[in-house]
Design an enzyme around this catalytic site. Sequence first.
Site, short mmCIF file in Angstrom:
data_model
loop_
_atom_site.label_atom_id
_atom_site.label_comp_id
_atom_site.label_asym_id
_atom_site.label_seq_id
_atom_site.Cartn_x
_atom_site.Cartn_y
_atom_site.Cartn_z
N TYR A 190 -10.44 -4.83 -12.47
CA TYR A 190 -10.23 -3.99 -11.29
C TYR A 190 -8.80 -4.17 -10.76
O TYR A 190 -8.13 -3.22 -10.40
CB TYR A 190 -11.26 -4.36 -10.21
CG TYR A 190 -11.09 -3.55 -8.95
CD1 TYR A 190 -11.42 -2.20 -8.93
CD2 TYR A 190 -10.58 -4.13 -7.79
CE1 TYR A 190 -11.26 -1.44 -7.79
CE2 TYR A 190 -10.41 -3.39 -6.63
CZ TYR A 190 -10.76 -2.04 -6.64
OH TYR A 190 -10.59 -1.30 -5.51
N TYR A 191 -8.37 -5.40 -10.74
CA TYR A 191 -7.01 -5.66 -10.24
C TYR A 191 -6.04 -5.70 -11.41
O TYR A 191 -6.28 -6.36 -12.41
CB TYR A 191 -6.96 -6.99 -9.49
CG TYR A 191 -7.85 -7.01 -8.27
CD1 TYR A 191 -7.48 -6.32 -7.12
CD2 TYR A 191 -9.05 -7.70 -8.27
CE1 TYR A 191 -8.30 -6.32 -6.01
CE2 TYR A 191 -9.87 -7.71 -7.16
CZ TYR A 191 -9.50 -7.01 -6.02
OH TYR A 191 -10.28 -7.01 -4.93
N LYS A 192 -4.93 -4.98 -11.27
CA LYS A 192 -4.00 -4.90 -12.37
C LYS A 192 -2.94 -6.00 -12.27
O LYS A 192 -2.52 -6.57 -13.26
CB LYS A 192 -3.27 -3.55 -12.35
CG LYS A 192 -4.19 -2.35 -12.42
CD LYS A 192 -4.79 -2.18 -13.81
CE LYS A 192 -5.71 -0.97 -13.88
NZ LYS A 192 -6.93 -1.10 -13.05
N PHE A 209 -19.30 -14.40 3.14
CA PHE A 209 -19.14 -13.73 4.43
C PHE A 209 -19.87 -12.40 4.43
O PHE A 209 -20.65 -12.09 5.33
CB PHE A 209 -17.64 -13.53 4.70
CG PHE A 209 -17.34 -12.62 5.86
CD1 PHE A 209 -17.38 -13.11 7.16
CD2 PHE A 209 -17.02 -11.28 5.65
CE1 PHE A 209 -17.09 -12.27 8.23
CE2 PHE A 209 -16.75 -10.45 6.72
CZ PHE A 209 -16.78 -10.94 8.01
N TYR A 210 -19.66 -11.62 3.36
CA TYR A 210 -20.29 -10.29 3.33
C TYR A 210 -21.79 -10.41 3.15
O TYR A 210 -22.56 -9.62 3.68
CB TYR A 210 -19.66 -9.43 2.24
CG TYR A 210 -18.27 -8.95 2.63
CD1 TYR A 210 -18.11 -8.02 3.65
CD2 TYR A 210 -17.14 -9.45 1.99
CE1 TYR A 210 -16.85 -7.60 4.03
CE2 TYR A 210 -15.87 -9.04 2.37
CZ TYR A 210 -15.73 -8.11 3.38
OH TYR A 210 -14.49 -7.69 3.77
N TYR A 246 -16.35 3.23 1.92
CA TYR A 246 -15.72 2.21 1.09
C TYR A 246 -14.78 1.38 1.94
O TYR A 246 -13.84 1.91 2.56
CB TYR A 246 -14.96 2.85 -0.08
CG TYR A 246 -14.22 1.82 -0.89
CD1 TYR A 246 -14.93 0.81 -1.56
CD2 TYR A 246 -12.83 1.85 -0.99
CE1 TYR A 246 -14.24 -0.15 -2.30
CE2 TYR A 246 -12.15 0.88 -1.73
CZ TYR A 246 -12.87 -0.11 -2.38
OH TYR A 246 -12.21 -1.07 -3.09
N HIS A 249 -14.98 -4.20 -2.82
CA HIS A 249 -14.67 -5.09 -3.94
C HIS A 249 -14.20 -6.44 -3.42
O HIS A 249 -13.45 -6.49 -2.44
CB HIS A 249 -13.56 -4.51 -4.81
CG HIS A 249 -14.01 -3.32 -5.61
ND1 HIS A 249 -13.87 -2.03 -5.16
CD2 HIS A 249 -14.59 -3.24 -6.83
CE1 HIS A 249 -14.35 -1.18 -6.06
NE2 HIS A 249 -14.80 -1.90 -7.09
N TYR A 269 0.82 -1.20 0.00
CA TYR A 269 0.00 0.00 0.00
C TYR A 269 0.86 1.25 0.00
O TYR A 269 1.95 1.28 0.55
CB TYR A 269 -0.96 -0.02 1.19
CG TYR A 269 -2.06 -1.01 0.95
CD1 TYR A 269 -3.20 -0.63 0.25
CD2 TYR A 269 -1.93 -2.33 1.35
CE1 TYR A 269 -4.19 -1.56 -0.03
CE2 TYR A 269 -2.90 -3.25 1.09
CZ TYR A 269 -4.03 -2.88 0.39
OH TYR A 269 -5.00 -3.77 0.11
#
Lengths: 227, 858
Positions: A210-212, A195-196, A143, A184, A99
Amino acid sequence: MNSRALDIRSRVVPDALVAVHSDEVANVSEEVLPGVTGIRDETNLVFGTSFRPSVTPVTTNMSSNPSTQKISRVSFASLTPNNLGTVRKLNSVLFPIKYSEKFYQGVLLPEVEDFCKLIYYNDVPVGTICCRLETKDDEIRLYLMTMGVLAPYRSRSLGSQALELILASAVAQRKPKISKIYLHVQVSNHGAKKFYERHGFKEVGVHENYYKKITPHDAWILEKTLS
Amino acid sequence: MSKALPVPAKRHLPSKEATLFKELLTLYETRQLKKGLKTADQILKKFPEHGETICMKGLLLTHMGRREEGIDFVKKGVKLDLTSHIVWHVFGLIQKGEKNYEEALKSYTQALRFDKENLNILRDAAQLQTQLRLFDALVETRHTLLKIRPSLRQHWIALAVAYHLNGNLSEARKTLEHYERTLKNVADYDIEHSETLLYHVRILEEMEDYSEALSLLDVNSKSRAIVDRTAIMECRARLLSKLKSDEAEHAWRALIEHNPDCYDYYRGYFSNQGLSLENSSQEALDILRQFSSQLSKATAPRRLALTIATGDEFRDLAKSYLLSGLTKGIPSLFVDVKSLYTNASKRDVIEELAEAARVEFTPSSDTPPSSAEDTDPTIYLWTLYFLAQHHSYLGRPKKALETITIALEHTPTLPEVHTCKARILKRAGDLLGAAKSVNDARLLDGQDRFLNTKCAKYLLRAGCVEEASNMLGLFTKKDAVSPGADLEDMQSLLYLMEEADAHYRNGKPNLALKKYHAVQKVFNEIEDDQYDFHGYNLRKFTLNIYMKLVKWEDQLRSHPAHVKAALSASRIYIKIHDDPSIATAITSSPQLTGAEKKAKKKAKKAAQKVQEEPKKGPTPSANEDKGLEPVQPKDDDPEGLKLIGVSDPLEQAFKLLQPLTTLVTDNIDVWTVVYDVAIRRKKYLQALQALNHARALNVEHPEVHVRSMHFRQTIDTLPEEPPAPIGPLLKEVAQKVVPEGLSILTFNGQYLQRHISEPLAVLAAAKVAHGLKEPVQEVEQVVFGVLGEGTQLDIPTALKVLEFLTEIKSGRVEEFRSVCNKQFEISTVFKPLTELEALQKRTLSGEEEEKEEDISPA
């Protein structure tokens, strides 16, 4: 700054029977979504300049078996510049992505204090949950950027407790009111999706590519409207 | 200050000026400095030769920070009126401010000659006498004070304390008894009275009049005159034990119930029962079991039982003790039990138990964790943590590292696990890796000062002085000249010692000396600090604790940090004496390495700051009281160049060692260093005494052996025998050191054979051989014996050997270094210097490397 009582005993049902592999829960956002600006509303910054870690112990009985009745302590702490190193360490082992500094500065903002937490198990930091606030069409949304628990500590409902805590804080917040929470999940991660969904999230679409850097590249968008 | 009669002519002032002078005294008492100065000048206008006024002016000026000027006035005033008590009092005040207690007392004694009953002067004199431990004189002074003002409670107590300090317990007791009879209408719950009575009891106890002590205690605790419940219970139990009373057991039991985790109470209980808490005894064990079951929350009886128990009983008790500690996650569990390791079988049992716990708590890999039946993962983590410490302590670095690595993979967020890894690496000789690990721990919790300090300490151990300073700076005062300056102010002995040692290892003995002297300064300050307590404690009637303080201050310089600093500094002085080129190399050509340049810059800045301060000073208020203590002069030797360049290094060392020779007589290192200094100063009798002390402690000790042989050799080769009785005495001892008919060399050879498996002894034998001018090859031959089979060479000893080889300019230094490098796999301390420097750079920059790696924006 008012440190809200984090008493969630009444809300959390220890779901010991449902094994959730929260490592898969780790959803990874690579960049701010186009068209969404991070909120920088000055009025929100006014009330909280001091970062005080507020750890409120929440005791949960971890065992239904009376012979091994053991009290395990689960608690949460707000993020501060001082414990950010722990968040970095957790992120580095939980997620396949590094990150940016921007991420770490973001989670320290006073307006997200109730939505970014360290999760402690028997006084050892074992997980984190981090959100950011976004404004879109005069609507404030939460988010969920990251959530994860170290492997040995999974299936102890730590993730559920953390998520419920965040949801409760989001519902309780009045000014500004938060309309919904979304996140996401990588399309391979069915466990996380379940789970969500158990916590009331619904799939509202797929974000392609979305993921590069990791495959599969696509991600589900999961959303929960707050009332 | 009252005035004395008769007044000599030159002191006499007409009534107007006399009033002004009185006013001047009051103005001083109330610290109205500016006004006081004006008043003094007013008197001096008419009577410029008035000694008392001149002195007062000087005193005022000193208080206002114009020190030199002030002192000149005071001195002038004293000369003008030698029979005034005021001028001597003022002079005494100034000297006291300079902490020159001897001279101050002299001035006070002068002052008292001219005003025998001045309370202020008497009180100050008493305080000085206590500070200087002149107890006979103190009793006198306290007596006088009591005679003048017997109505003051404090004067009675002060006299009793003076008698007590002077070793006259019966007079102290009489004084207190007399005092207590005069008391009327003591208020309820009077703590001062309560403390006085407890003090009285203590004096009776010290006089071994236990029954009297007990009855005094009982009467006054029943009447509630003594209000400190814990003190009553403790004192009562002690006295009953000494009286061999049947009630004693009950009294100790009550204390244990009062605080079930106080080891002293258990010791008291068991010694009263005639039982030992060290040796195994079934009776003691049974009692501890009872206590354990009665006091379910206490750990003390359970831990004490581990010391006593043996065999299967030990196994059972240890098992429940360890499991309870691991379950609760007590970080200090290993530190708590490691003292049991002196018993090898207990050590093995603990290892077995801990390994079994590890197997039991290891999460099964195949079945996914099902939460309900599972043990807490933290128990497994604490078990690994315990085992890693265990293995490291027993010198198994590899096993320890394996274990701690598993723990780190399990939970990388617990600082203790990182610091444990650091300690393992440090012990195994990888100082840089250790510093890095402890830094990992520190990064997890930025507000933990313990981790910050640990990290700095490990950096210092790895020789990174500057990095350590920056690290410490995260917590020190921001306006301090440097982090180090703040820590010196705060009297951080840990920092001073570690940085001194680091400088020394880095080849900067000047800076090391600087810090060792700073340690000395800290102890000087502590000694000075007690001065105020001689008055304060009497005023507050905290007498028992005061007596403890006085005793403690008398032992102050036996503090380990003080001893170590004095010895290390002395060793440096000895080195400079033996090889003055060390000092000249440093003082003549200032090596301007990066770090030093920076240090210089800092020092310059600091000096500027000090100079700037007076500029700011006067503006706030000229009336500001700066006190009588001289301002700390600015450090004119930040590099310690003056310290290292002294012309008489041995005298400096002698001064440092002096207090140790009376306070730390059971320390071999003290006597060997005292010997080294004395023999070089050609003080043979002193050397002989030191040697005798050391030999009495342990004649076979390697360092003592080296000195013994050196002594014999020195005395044998003296060009001229010192006059009797010293000469023959030296001869006699020198003969005794090596048995008749043996040469030093042969005897040394025998010593080597006796201790062939002890690396330090082997090194000692090599040193002796070198001292006897044996060829270097021979000496090398001996010293390489430390690598022999069956010899347990450890890293610190290996480093000493390396230092010795370098010192004698051996050609086999590199050979030894590379053997050690292989033998101590994990260590980095034996790597060639160039490699080590590269490693240092890599490790230190590695921390930064991790930081950046941005996610690419979409």
